[in-house]
Design a protein around this motif. Structure first.
Motif, PDB file in Angstrom:
ATOM      1  N   ILE A  33       0.837  -1.207   0.000  1.00 11.35           N
ATOM      2  CA  ILE A  33       0.000   0.000   0.000  1.00 11.35           C
ATOM      3  C   ILE A  33       0.868   1.253   0.000  1.00 11.35           C
ATOM      4  N   ILE A  34       1.923   1.239   0.788  1.00  5.56           N
ATOM      5  CA  ILE A  34       2.849   2.382   0.811  1.00  5.56           C
ATOM      6  C   ILE A  34       3.461   2.593  -0.569  1.00  5.56           C
ATOM      7  N   GLY A  35       3.831   1.491  -1.238  1.00  4.53           N
ATOM      8  CA  GLY A  35       4.386   1.602  -2.581  1.00  4.53           C
ATOM      9  C   GLY A  35       3.436   2.296  -3.534  1.00  4.53           C
ATOM     10  N   VAL A  36       2.161   1.926  -3.500  1.00  3.16           N
ATOM     11  CA  VAL A  36       1.181   2.559  -4.372  1.00  3.16           C
ATOM     12  C   VAL A  36       1.013   4.036  -4.016  1.00  3.16           C
ATOM     13  N   SER A  37       1.044   4.361  -2.733  1.00  2.00           N
ATOM     14  CA  SER A  37       0.870   5.759  -2.319  1.00  2.00           C
ATOM     15  C   SER A  37       2.021   6.647  -2.760  1.00  2.00           C
ATOM     16  N   LEU A  38       3.188   6.053  -3.067  1.00  6.74           N
ATOM     17  CA  LEU A  38       4.354   6.833  -3.497  1.00  6.74           C
ATOM     18  C   LEU A  38       4.414   7.023  -5.011  1.00  6.74           C
ATOM     19  N   ARG A  39       3.470   6.493  -5.743  1.00 10.10           N
ATOM     20  CA  ARG A  39       3.604   6.470  -7.198  1.00 10.10           C
ATOM     21  C   ARG A  39       3.547   7.860  -7.831  1.00 10.10           C
ATOM     22  N   HIS A  40       2.921   8.832  -7.189  1.00 14.83           N
ATOM     23  CA  HIS A  40       2.856  10.173  -7.769  1.00 14.83           C
ATOM     24  C   HIS A  40       4.182  10.908  -7.631  1.00 14.83           C
ATOM     25  N   ARG A  41       4.830  10.774  -6.487  1.00  9.73           N
ATOM     26  CA  ARG A  41       6.078  11.493  -6.230  1.00  9.73           C
ATOM     27  C   ARG A  41       7.300  10.691  -6.635  1.00  9.73           C
ATOM     28  N   HIS A  42       7.285   9.390  -6.341  1.00  8.13           N
ATOM     29  CA  HIS A  42       8.446   8.535  -6.609  1.00  8.13           C
ATOM     30  C   HIS A  42       7.955   7.221  -7.217  1.00  8.13           C
ATOM     31  N   PRO A  43       7.587   7.240  -8.501  1.00  4.28           N
ATOM     32  CA  PRO A  43       6.959   6.048  -9.092  1.00  4.28           C
ATOM     33  C   PRO A  43       7.858   4.819  -9.101  1.00  4.28           C
ATOM     34  N   ARG A  44       9.160   4.984  -9.349  1.00  8.23           N
ATOM     35  CA  ARG A  44      10.047   3.823  -9.399  1.00  8.23           C
ATOM     36  C   ARG A  44      10.197   3.171  -8.028  1.00  8.23           C
ATOM     37  N   ILE A  45      10.369   4.000  -7.010  1.00  5.13           N
ATOM     38  CA  ILE A  45      10.457   3.448  -5.650  1.00  5.13           C
ATOM     39  C   ILE A  45       9.147   2.773  -5.279  1.00  5.13           C
ATOM     40  N   GLY A  46       8.023   3.398  -5.626  1.00  8.64           N
ATOM     41  CA  GLY A  46       6.732   2.791  -5.320  1.00  8.64           C
ATOM     42  C   GLY A  46       6.554   1.445  -6.000  1.00  8.64           C
ATOM     43  N   PHE A  47       7.003   1.328  -7.258  1.00 10.90           N
ATOM     44  CA  PHE A  47       6.887   0.057  -7.968  1.00 10.90           C
ATOM     45  C   PHE A  47       7.743  -1.026  -7.320  1.00 10.90           C
ATOM     46  N   VAL A  48       8.968  -0.668  -6.936  1.00  7.40           N
ATOM     47  CA  VAL A  48       9.853  -1.650  -6.295  1.00  7.40           C
ATOM     48  C   VAL A  48       9.235  -2.148  -4.991  1.00  7.40           C
ATOM     49  N   LEU A  49       8.733  -1.239  -4.153  1.00  6.86           N
ATOM     50  CA  LEU A  49       8.142  -1.648  -2.881  1.00  6.86           C
ATOM     51  C   LEU A  49       6.921  -2.543  -3.092  1.00  6.86           C
ATOM     52  N   ALA A  50       6.026  -2.130  -3.989  1.00 10.07           N
ATOM     53  CA  ALA A  50       4.804  -2.910  -4.198  1.00 10.07           C
ATOM     54  C   ALA A  50       5.106  -4.278  -4.799  1.00 10.07           C
ATOM     55  N   SER A  51       6.020  -4.332  -5.757  1.00  7.27           N
ATOM     56  CA  SER A  51       6.313  -5.606  -6.409  1.00  7.27           C
ATOM     57  C   SER A  51       7.058  -6.552  -5.473  1.00  7.27           C
ATOM     58  N   VAL A  52       8.050  -6.056  -4.725  1.00  5.16           N
ATOM     59  CA  VAL A  52       8.794  -6.909  -3.790  1.00  5.16           C
ATOM     60  C   VAL A  52       7.854  -7.459  -2.713  1.00  5.16           C
ATOM     61  N   ALA A  53       7.005  -6.581  -2.150  1.00 10.13           N
ATOM     62  CA  ALA A  53       6.081  -7.035  -1.115  1.00 10.13           C
ATOM     63  C   ALA A  53       5.132  -8.102  -1.656  1.00 10.13           C
ATOM     64  N   THR A  54       4.632  -7.925  -2.862  1.00  8.88           N
ATOM     65  CA  THR A  54       3.685  -8.890  -3.431  1.00  8.88           C
ATOM     66  C   THR A  54       4.366 -10.214  -3.774  1.00  8.88           C
ATOM     67  N   VAL A  55       5.566 -10.160  -4.356  1.00 13.56           N
ATOM     68  CA  VAL A  55       6.269 -11.392  -4.718  1.00 13.56           C
ATOM     69  C   VAL A  55       6.632 -12.197  -3.472  1.00 13.56           C
ATOM     70  N   VAL A  56       7.120 -11.527  -2.426  1.00 12.58           N
ATOM     71  CA  VAL A  56       7.466 -12.231  -1.184  1.00 12.58           C
ATOM     72  C   VAL A  56       6.221 -12.848  -0.562  1.00 12.58           C
ATOM     73  N   ALA A  57       5.136 -12.074  -0.513  1.00 16.79           N
ATOM     74  CA  ALA A  57       3.902 -12.611   0.057  1.00 16.79           C
ATOM     75  C   ALA A  57       3.384 -13.788  -0.758  1.00 16.79           C
ATOM     76  N   SER A  58       3.495 -13.713  -2.071  1.00 13.94           N
ATOM     77  CA  SER A  58       3.053 -14.822  -2.914  1.00 13.94           C
ATOM     78  C   SER A  58       3.900 -16.064  -2.681  1.00 13.94           C
ATOM     79  N   ALA A  59       5.229 -15.875  -2.549  1.00 13.53           N
ATOM     80  CA  ALA A  59       6.106 -17.023  -2.296  1.00 13.53           C
ATOM     81  C   ALA A  59       5.786 -17.692  -0.963  1.00 13.53           C
ATOM     82  N   LEU A  60       5.314 -16.922   0.008  1.00 11.65           N
ATOM     83  CA  LEU A  60       4.957 -17.472   1.316  1.00 11.65           C
ATOM     84  C   LEU A  60       3.508 -17.960   1.363  1.00 11.65           C
ATOM     85  N   GLY A  61       2.798 -17.818   0.249  1.00 10.02           N
ATOM     86  CA  GLY A  61       1.404 -18.248   0.212  1.00 10.02           C
ATOM     87  C   GLY A  61       0.477 -17.343   0.994  1.00 10.02           C
ATOM     88  N   LEU A  62       0.790 -16.019   1.024  1.00  8.34           N
ATOM     89  CA  LEU A  62       0.023 -15.084   1.850  1.00  8.34           C
ATOM     90  C   LEU A  62      -0.891 -14.175   1.037  1.00  8.34           C
TER      91      LEU A  62
END
Length: 369
Positions: A50-79
């Motif tokens: 959620i924080i990653g998405v909230s940063l997309r207006h000011r810092h889109p690249r950082i927001g994408f990295v945060l959102a994608s890393v969080a989602t991939v890790v959660a998916s790998a853990l089955g969460l």
């Protein structure tokens, strides 16, 4: 105006956070977790996305990295069952700000890899994983393509506006020269061919010629000062409120939500009308073409002594990018011709601002051009 700008930014962030929370509730927290520790990890990773998405207006690249890393890790853990939807929202902003091609080579490689894996690898027992990978790839590809198309549409609108402005400038120059030179030619011809013209009448004719030539030179200098970048619109006959409204509408058409606030601008001198419109037009054009902005505010106010204008966007705010060509230099020169003050800078809370103060007292304006 700063307070209104900050409120607008917070409204955008609040909207993104609200939508992201719904995605986390639907696709993250509905996924069962066997232990309290995994539940805590699920909530923490969801908040990071959620924080990653909230940063997309000011810092889109950082927001994408945060959102994608969080989602991939959660998916790998089955969460989570989120197929990188939140990451796709952030990737859309990256593409809208920096993307050049809707289907770049790296994206083609990803699609080819997914197709090869799908066709040649036996997915027996891993059907759910394969579906997740495919849906994730589709979400990211669609987000990137949509973001790049948005950027291309903005550039196309700005380019068309620039072409239209150049055509209007050509008409303006023709009108100024044809009228002034024709009138001067007639007056000079009459003075040269009338033998009985009194000296006082001759001096009066010469004063008219001088006044008309000075006025024409002033108009031409105002027009041609900015012709090194993008030409002025046909300003002299149109009301300034209509011209500013047209500029705001152009930005809205390009996808940049634009607000316009004016007061007391109906009876300005021609020189001030041209300068105000040109600065606003150039600043809005920069917001559309270079900043990646999603919104822009235009504020023009007139008092008995001065005119103040401010154009501010919520884009990347990189001053170096704005100095391509002569855009800012042209604005500075226009303001200097009227003995005003000009400022262009990054805003402390994000975005870019152009402002100018023009004196209205005739004694403060430059007498010679």
């Amino acid at each position: 105006m700063k307070r209104a700008w900050a409120n607008q930014l917070w409204l955008q962030v609040a909207r993104d956070v609200s939508a992201s929370v719904l995605v986390v509730l639907a696709l993250w927290l509905t996924t069962p977790t066997p232990t309290p520790a995994l539940k805590a990890a699920q909530i923490g990773l969801g908040m990071l996305a959620i924080i990653g998405v909230s940063l997309r207006h000011r810092h889109p690249r950082i927001g994408f990295v945060l959102a994608s890393v969080a989602t991939v890790v959660a998916s790998a853990l089955g969460l989570t069952a989120d197929p990188l939807l939140l990451a796709g929202v952030a990737l859309y902003s990256v593409a809208a700000a920096h993307g050049r091609r809707a289907f770049p080579p790296w994206l083609a490689s990803v699609v080819l890899t997914i197709l090869l894996v799908t066709v040649f690898i036996d997915a027996s027992g891993s059907e759910e994983l394969m579906r997740y990978v495919l849906f994730s790839g589709i979400a990211l590809i669609a987000a990137w393509a949509l973001g790049v198309n948005t950027r291309i549409a903005k550039d196309r609108v700005a380019t068309n506006a620039a072409i239209e402005e150049r055509m209007r400038l050509a008409r303006d120059v023709h009108d100024v020269l044809s009228h002034s030179l024709g009138t001067i030619g007639v007056q000079a011809g009459v003075a040269a061919h009338i033998d009985g013209l009194e000296s006082e009448q001759l001096r009066a004719t010469l004063r008219e010629v001088e006044s008309l030539s000075r006025s024409s030179i002033a108009e031409l200098r105002t027009l041609l000062t900015v012709s090194r970048t993008e030409a002025d619109e046909a300003l002299l006959a149109a009301p300034l409120p209509d011209l500013l409204a047209e500029t705001a509408q152009t930005a809205n058409t390009a996808g940049v939500r634009t607000t316009l606030s004016t007061s007391g601008i109906e009876a300005l001198p021609i020189s001030h009308r041209v300068t105000v419109h040109r600065i606003v037009r150039e600043a809005v054009s920069n917001a559309i073409r270079h900043s990646g902005a999603s919104s822009c505010d235009i504020d023009v106010a007139v008092t008995s002594e001065s005119l103040t204008l401010v154009v501010a966007d919520n884009g990347q705010g990189e001053l170096s990018d704005r100095r391509i060509g002569y855009g800012l230099a042209g604005m500075e020169e226009r303001v200097a011709l009227l003995n005003g003050t000009f400022r262009a800078s990054n805003r402390p809370y994000g975005g870019f601002e152009v402002s100018a103060v023009l004196p209205l007292s005739p004694a403060k304006e430059k007498a010679e051009l």
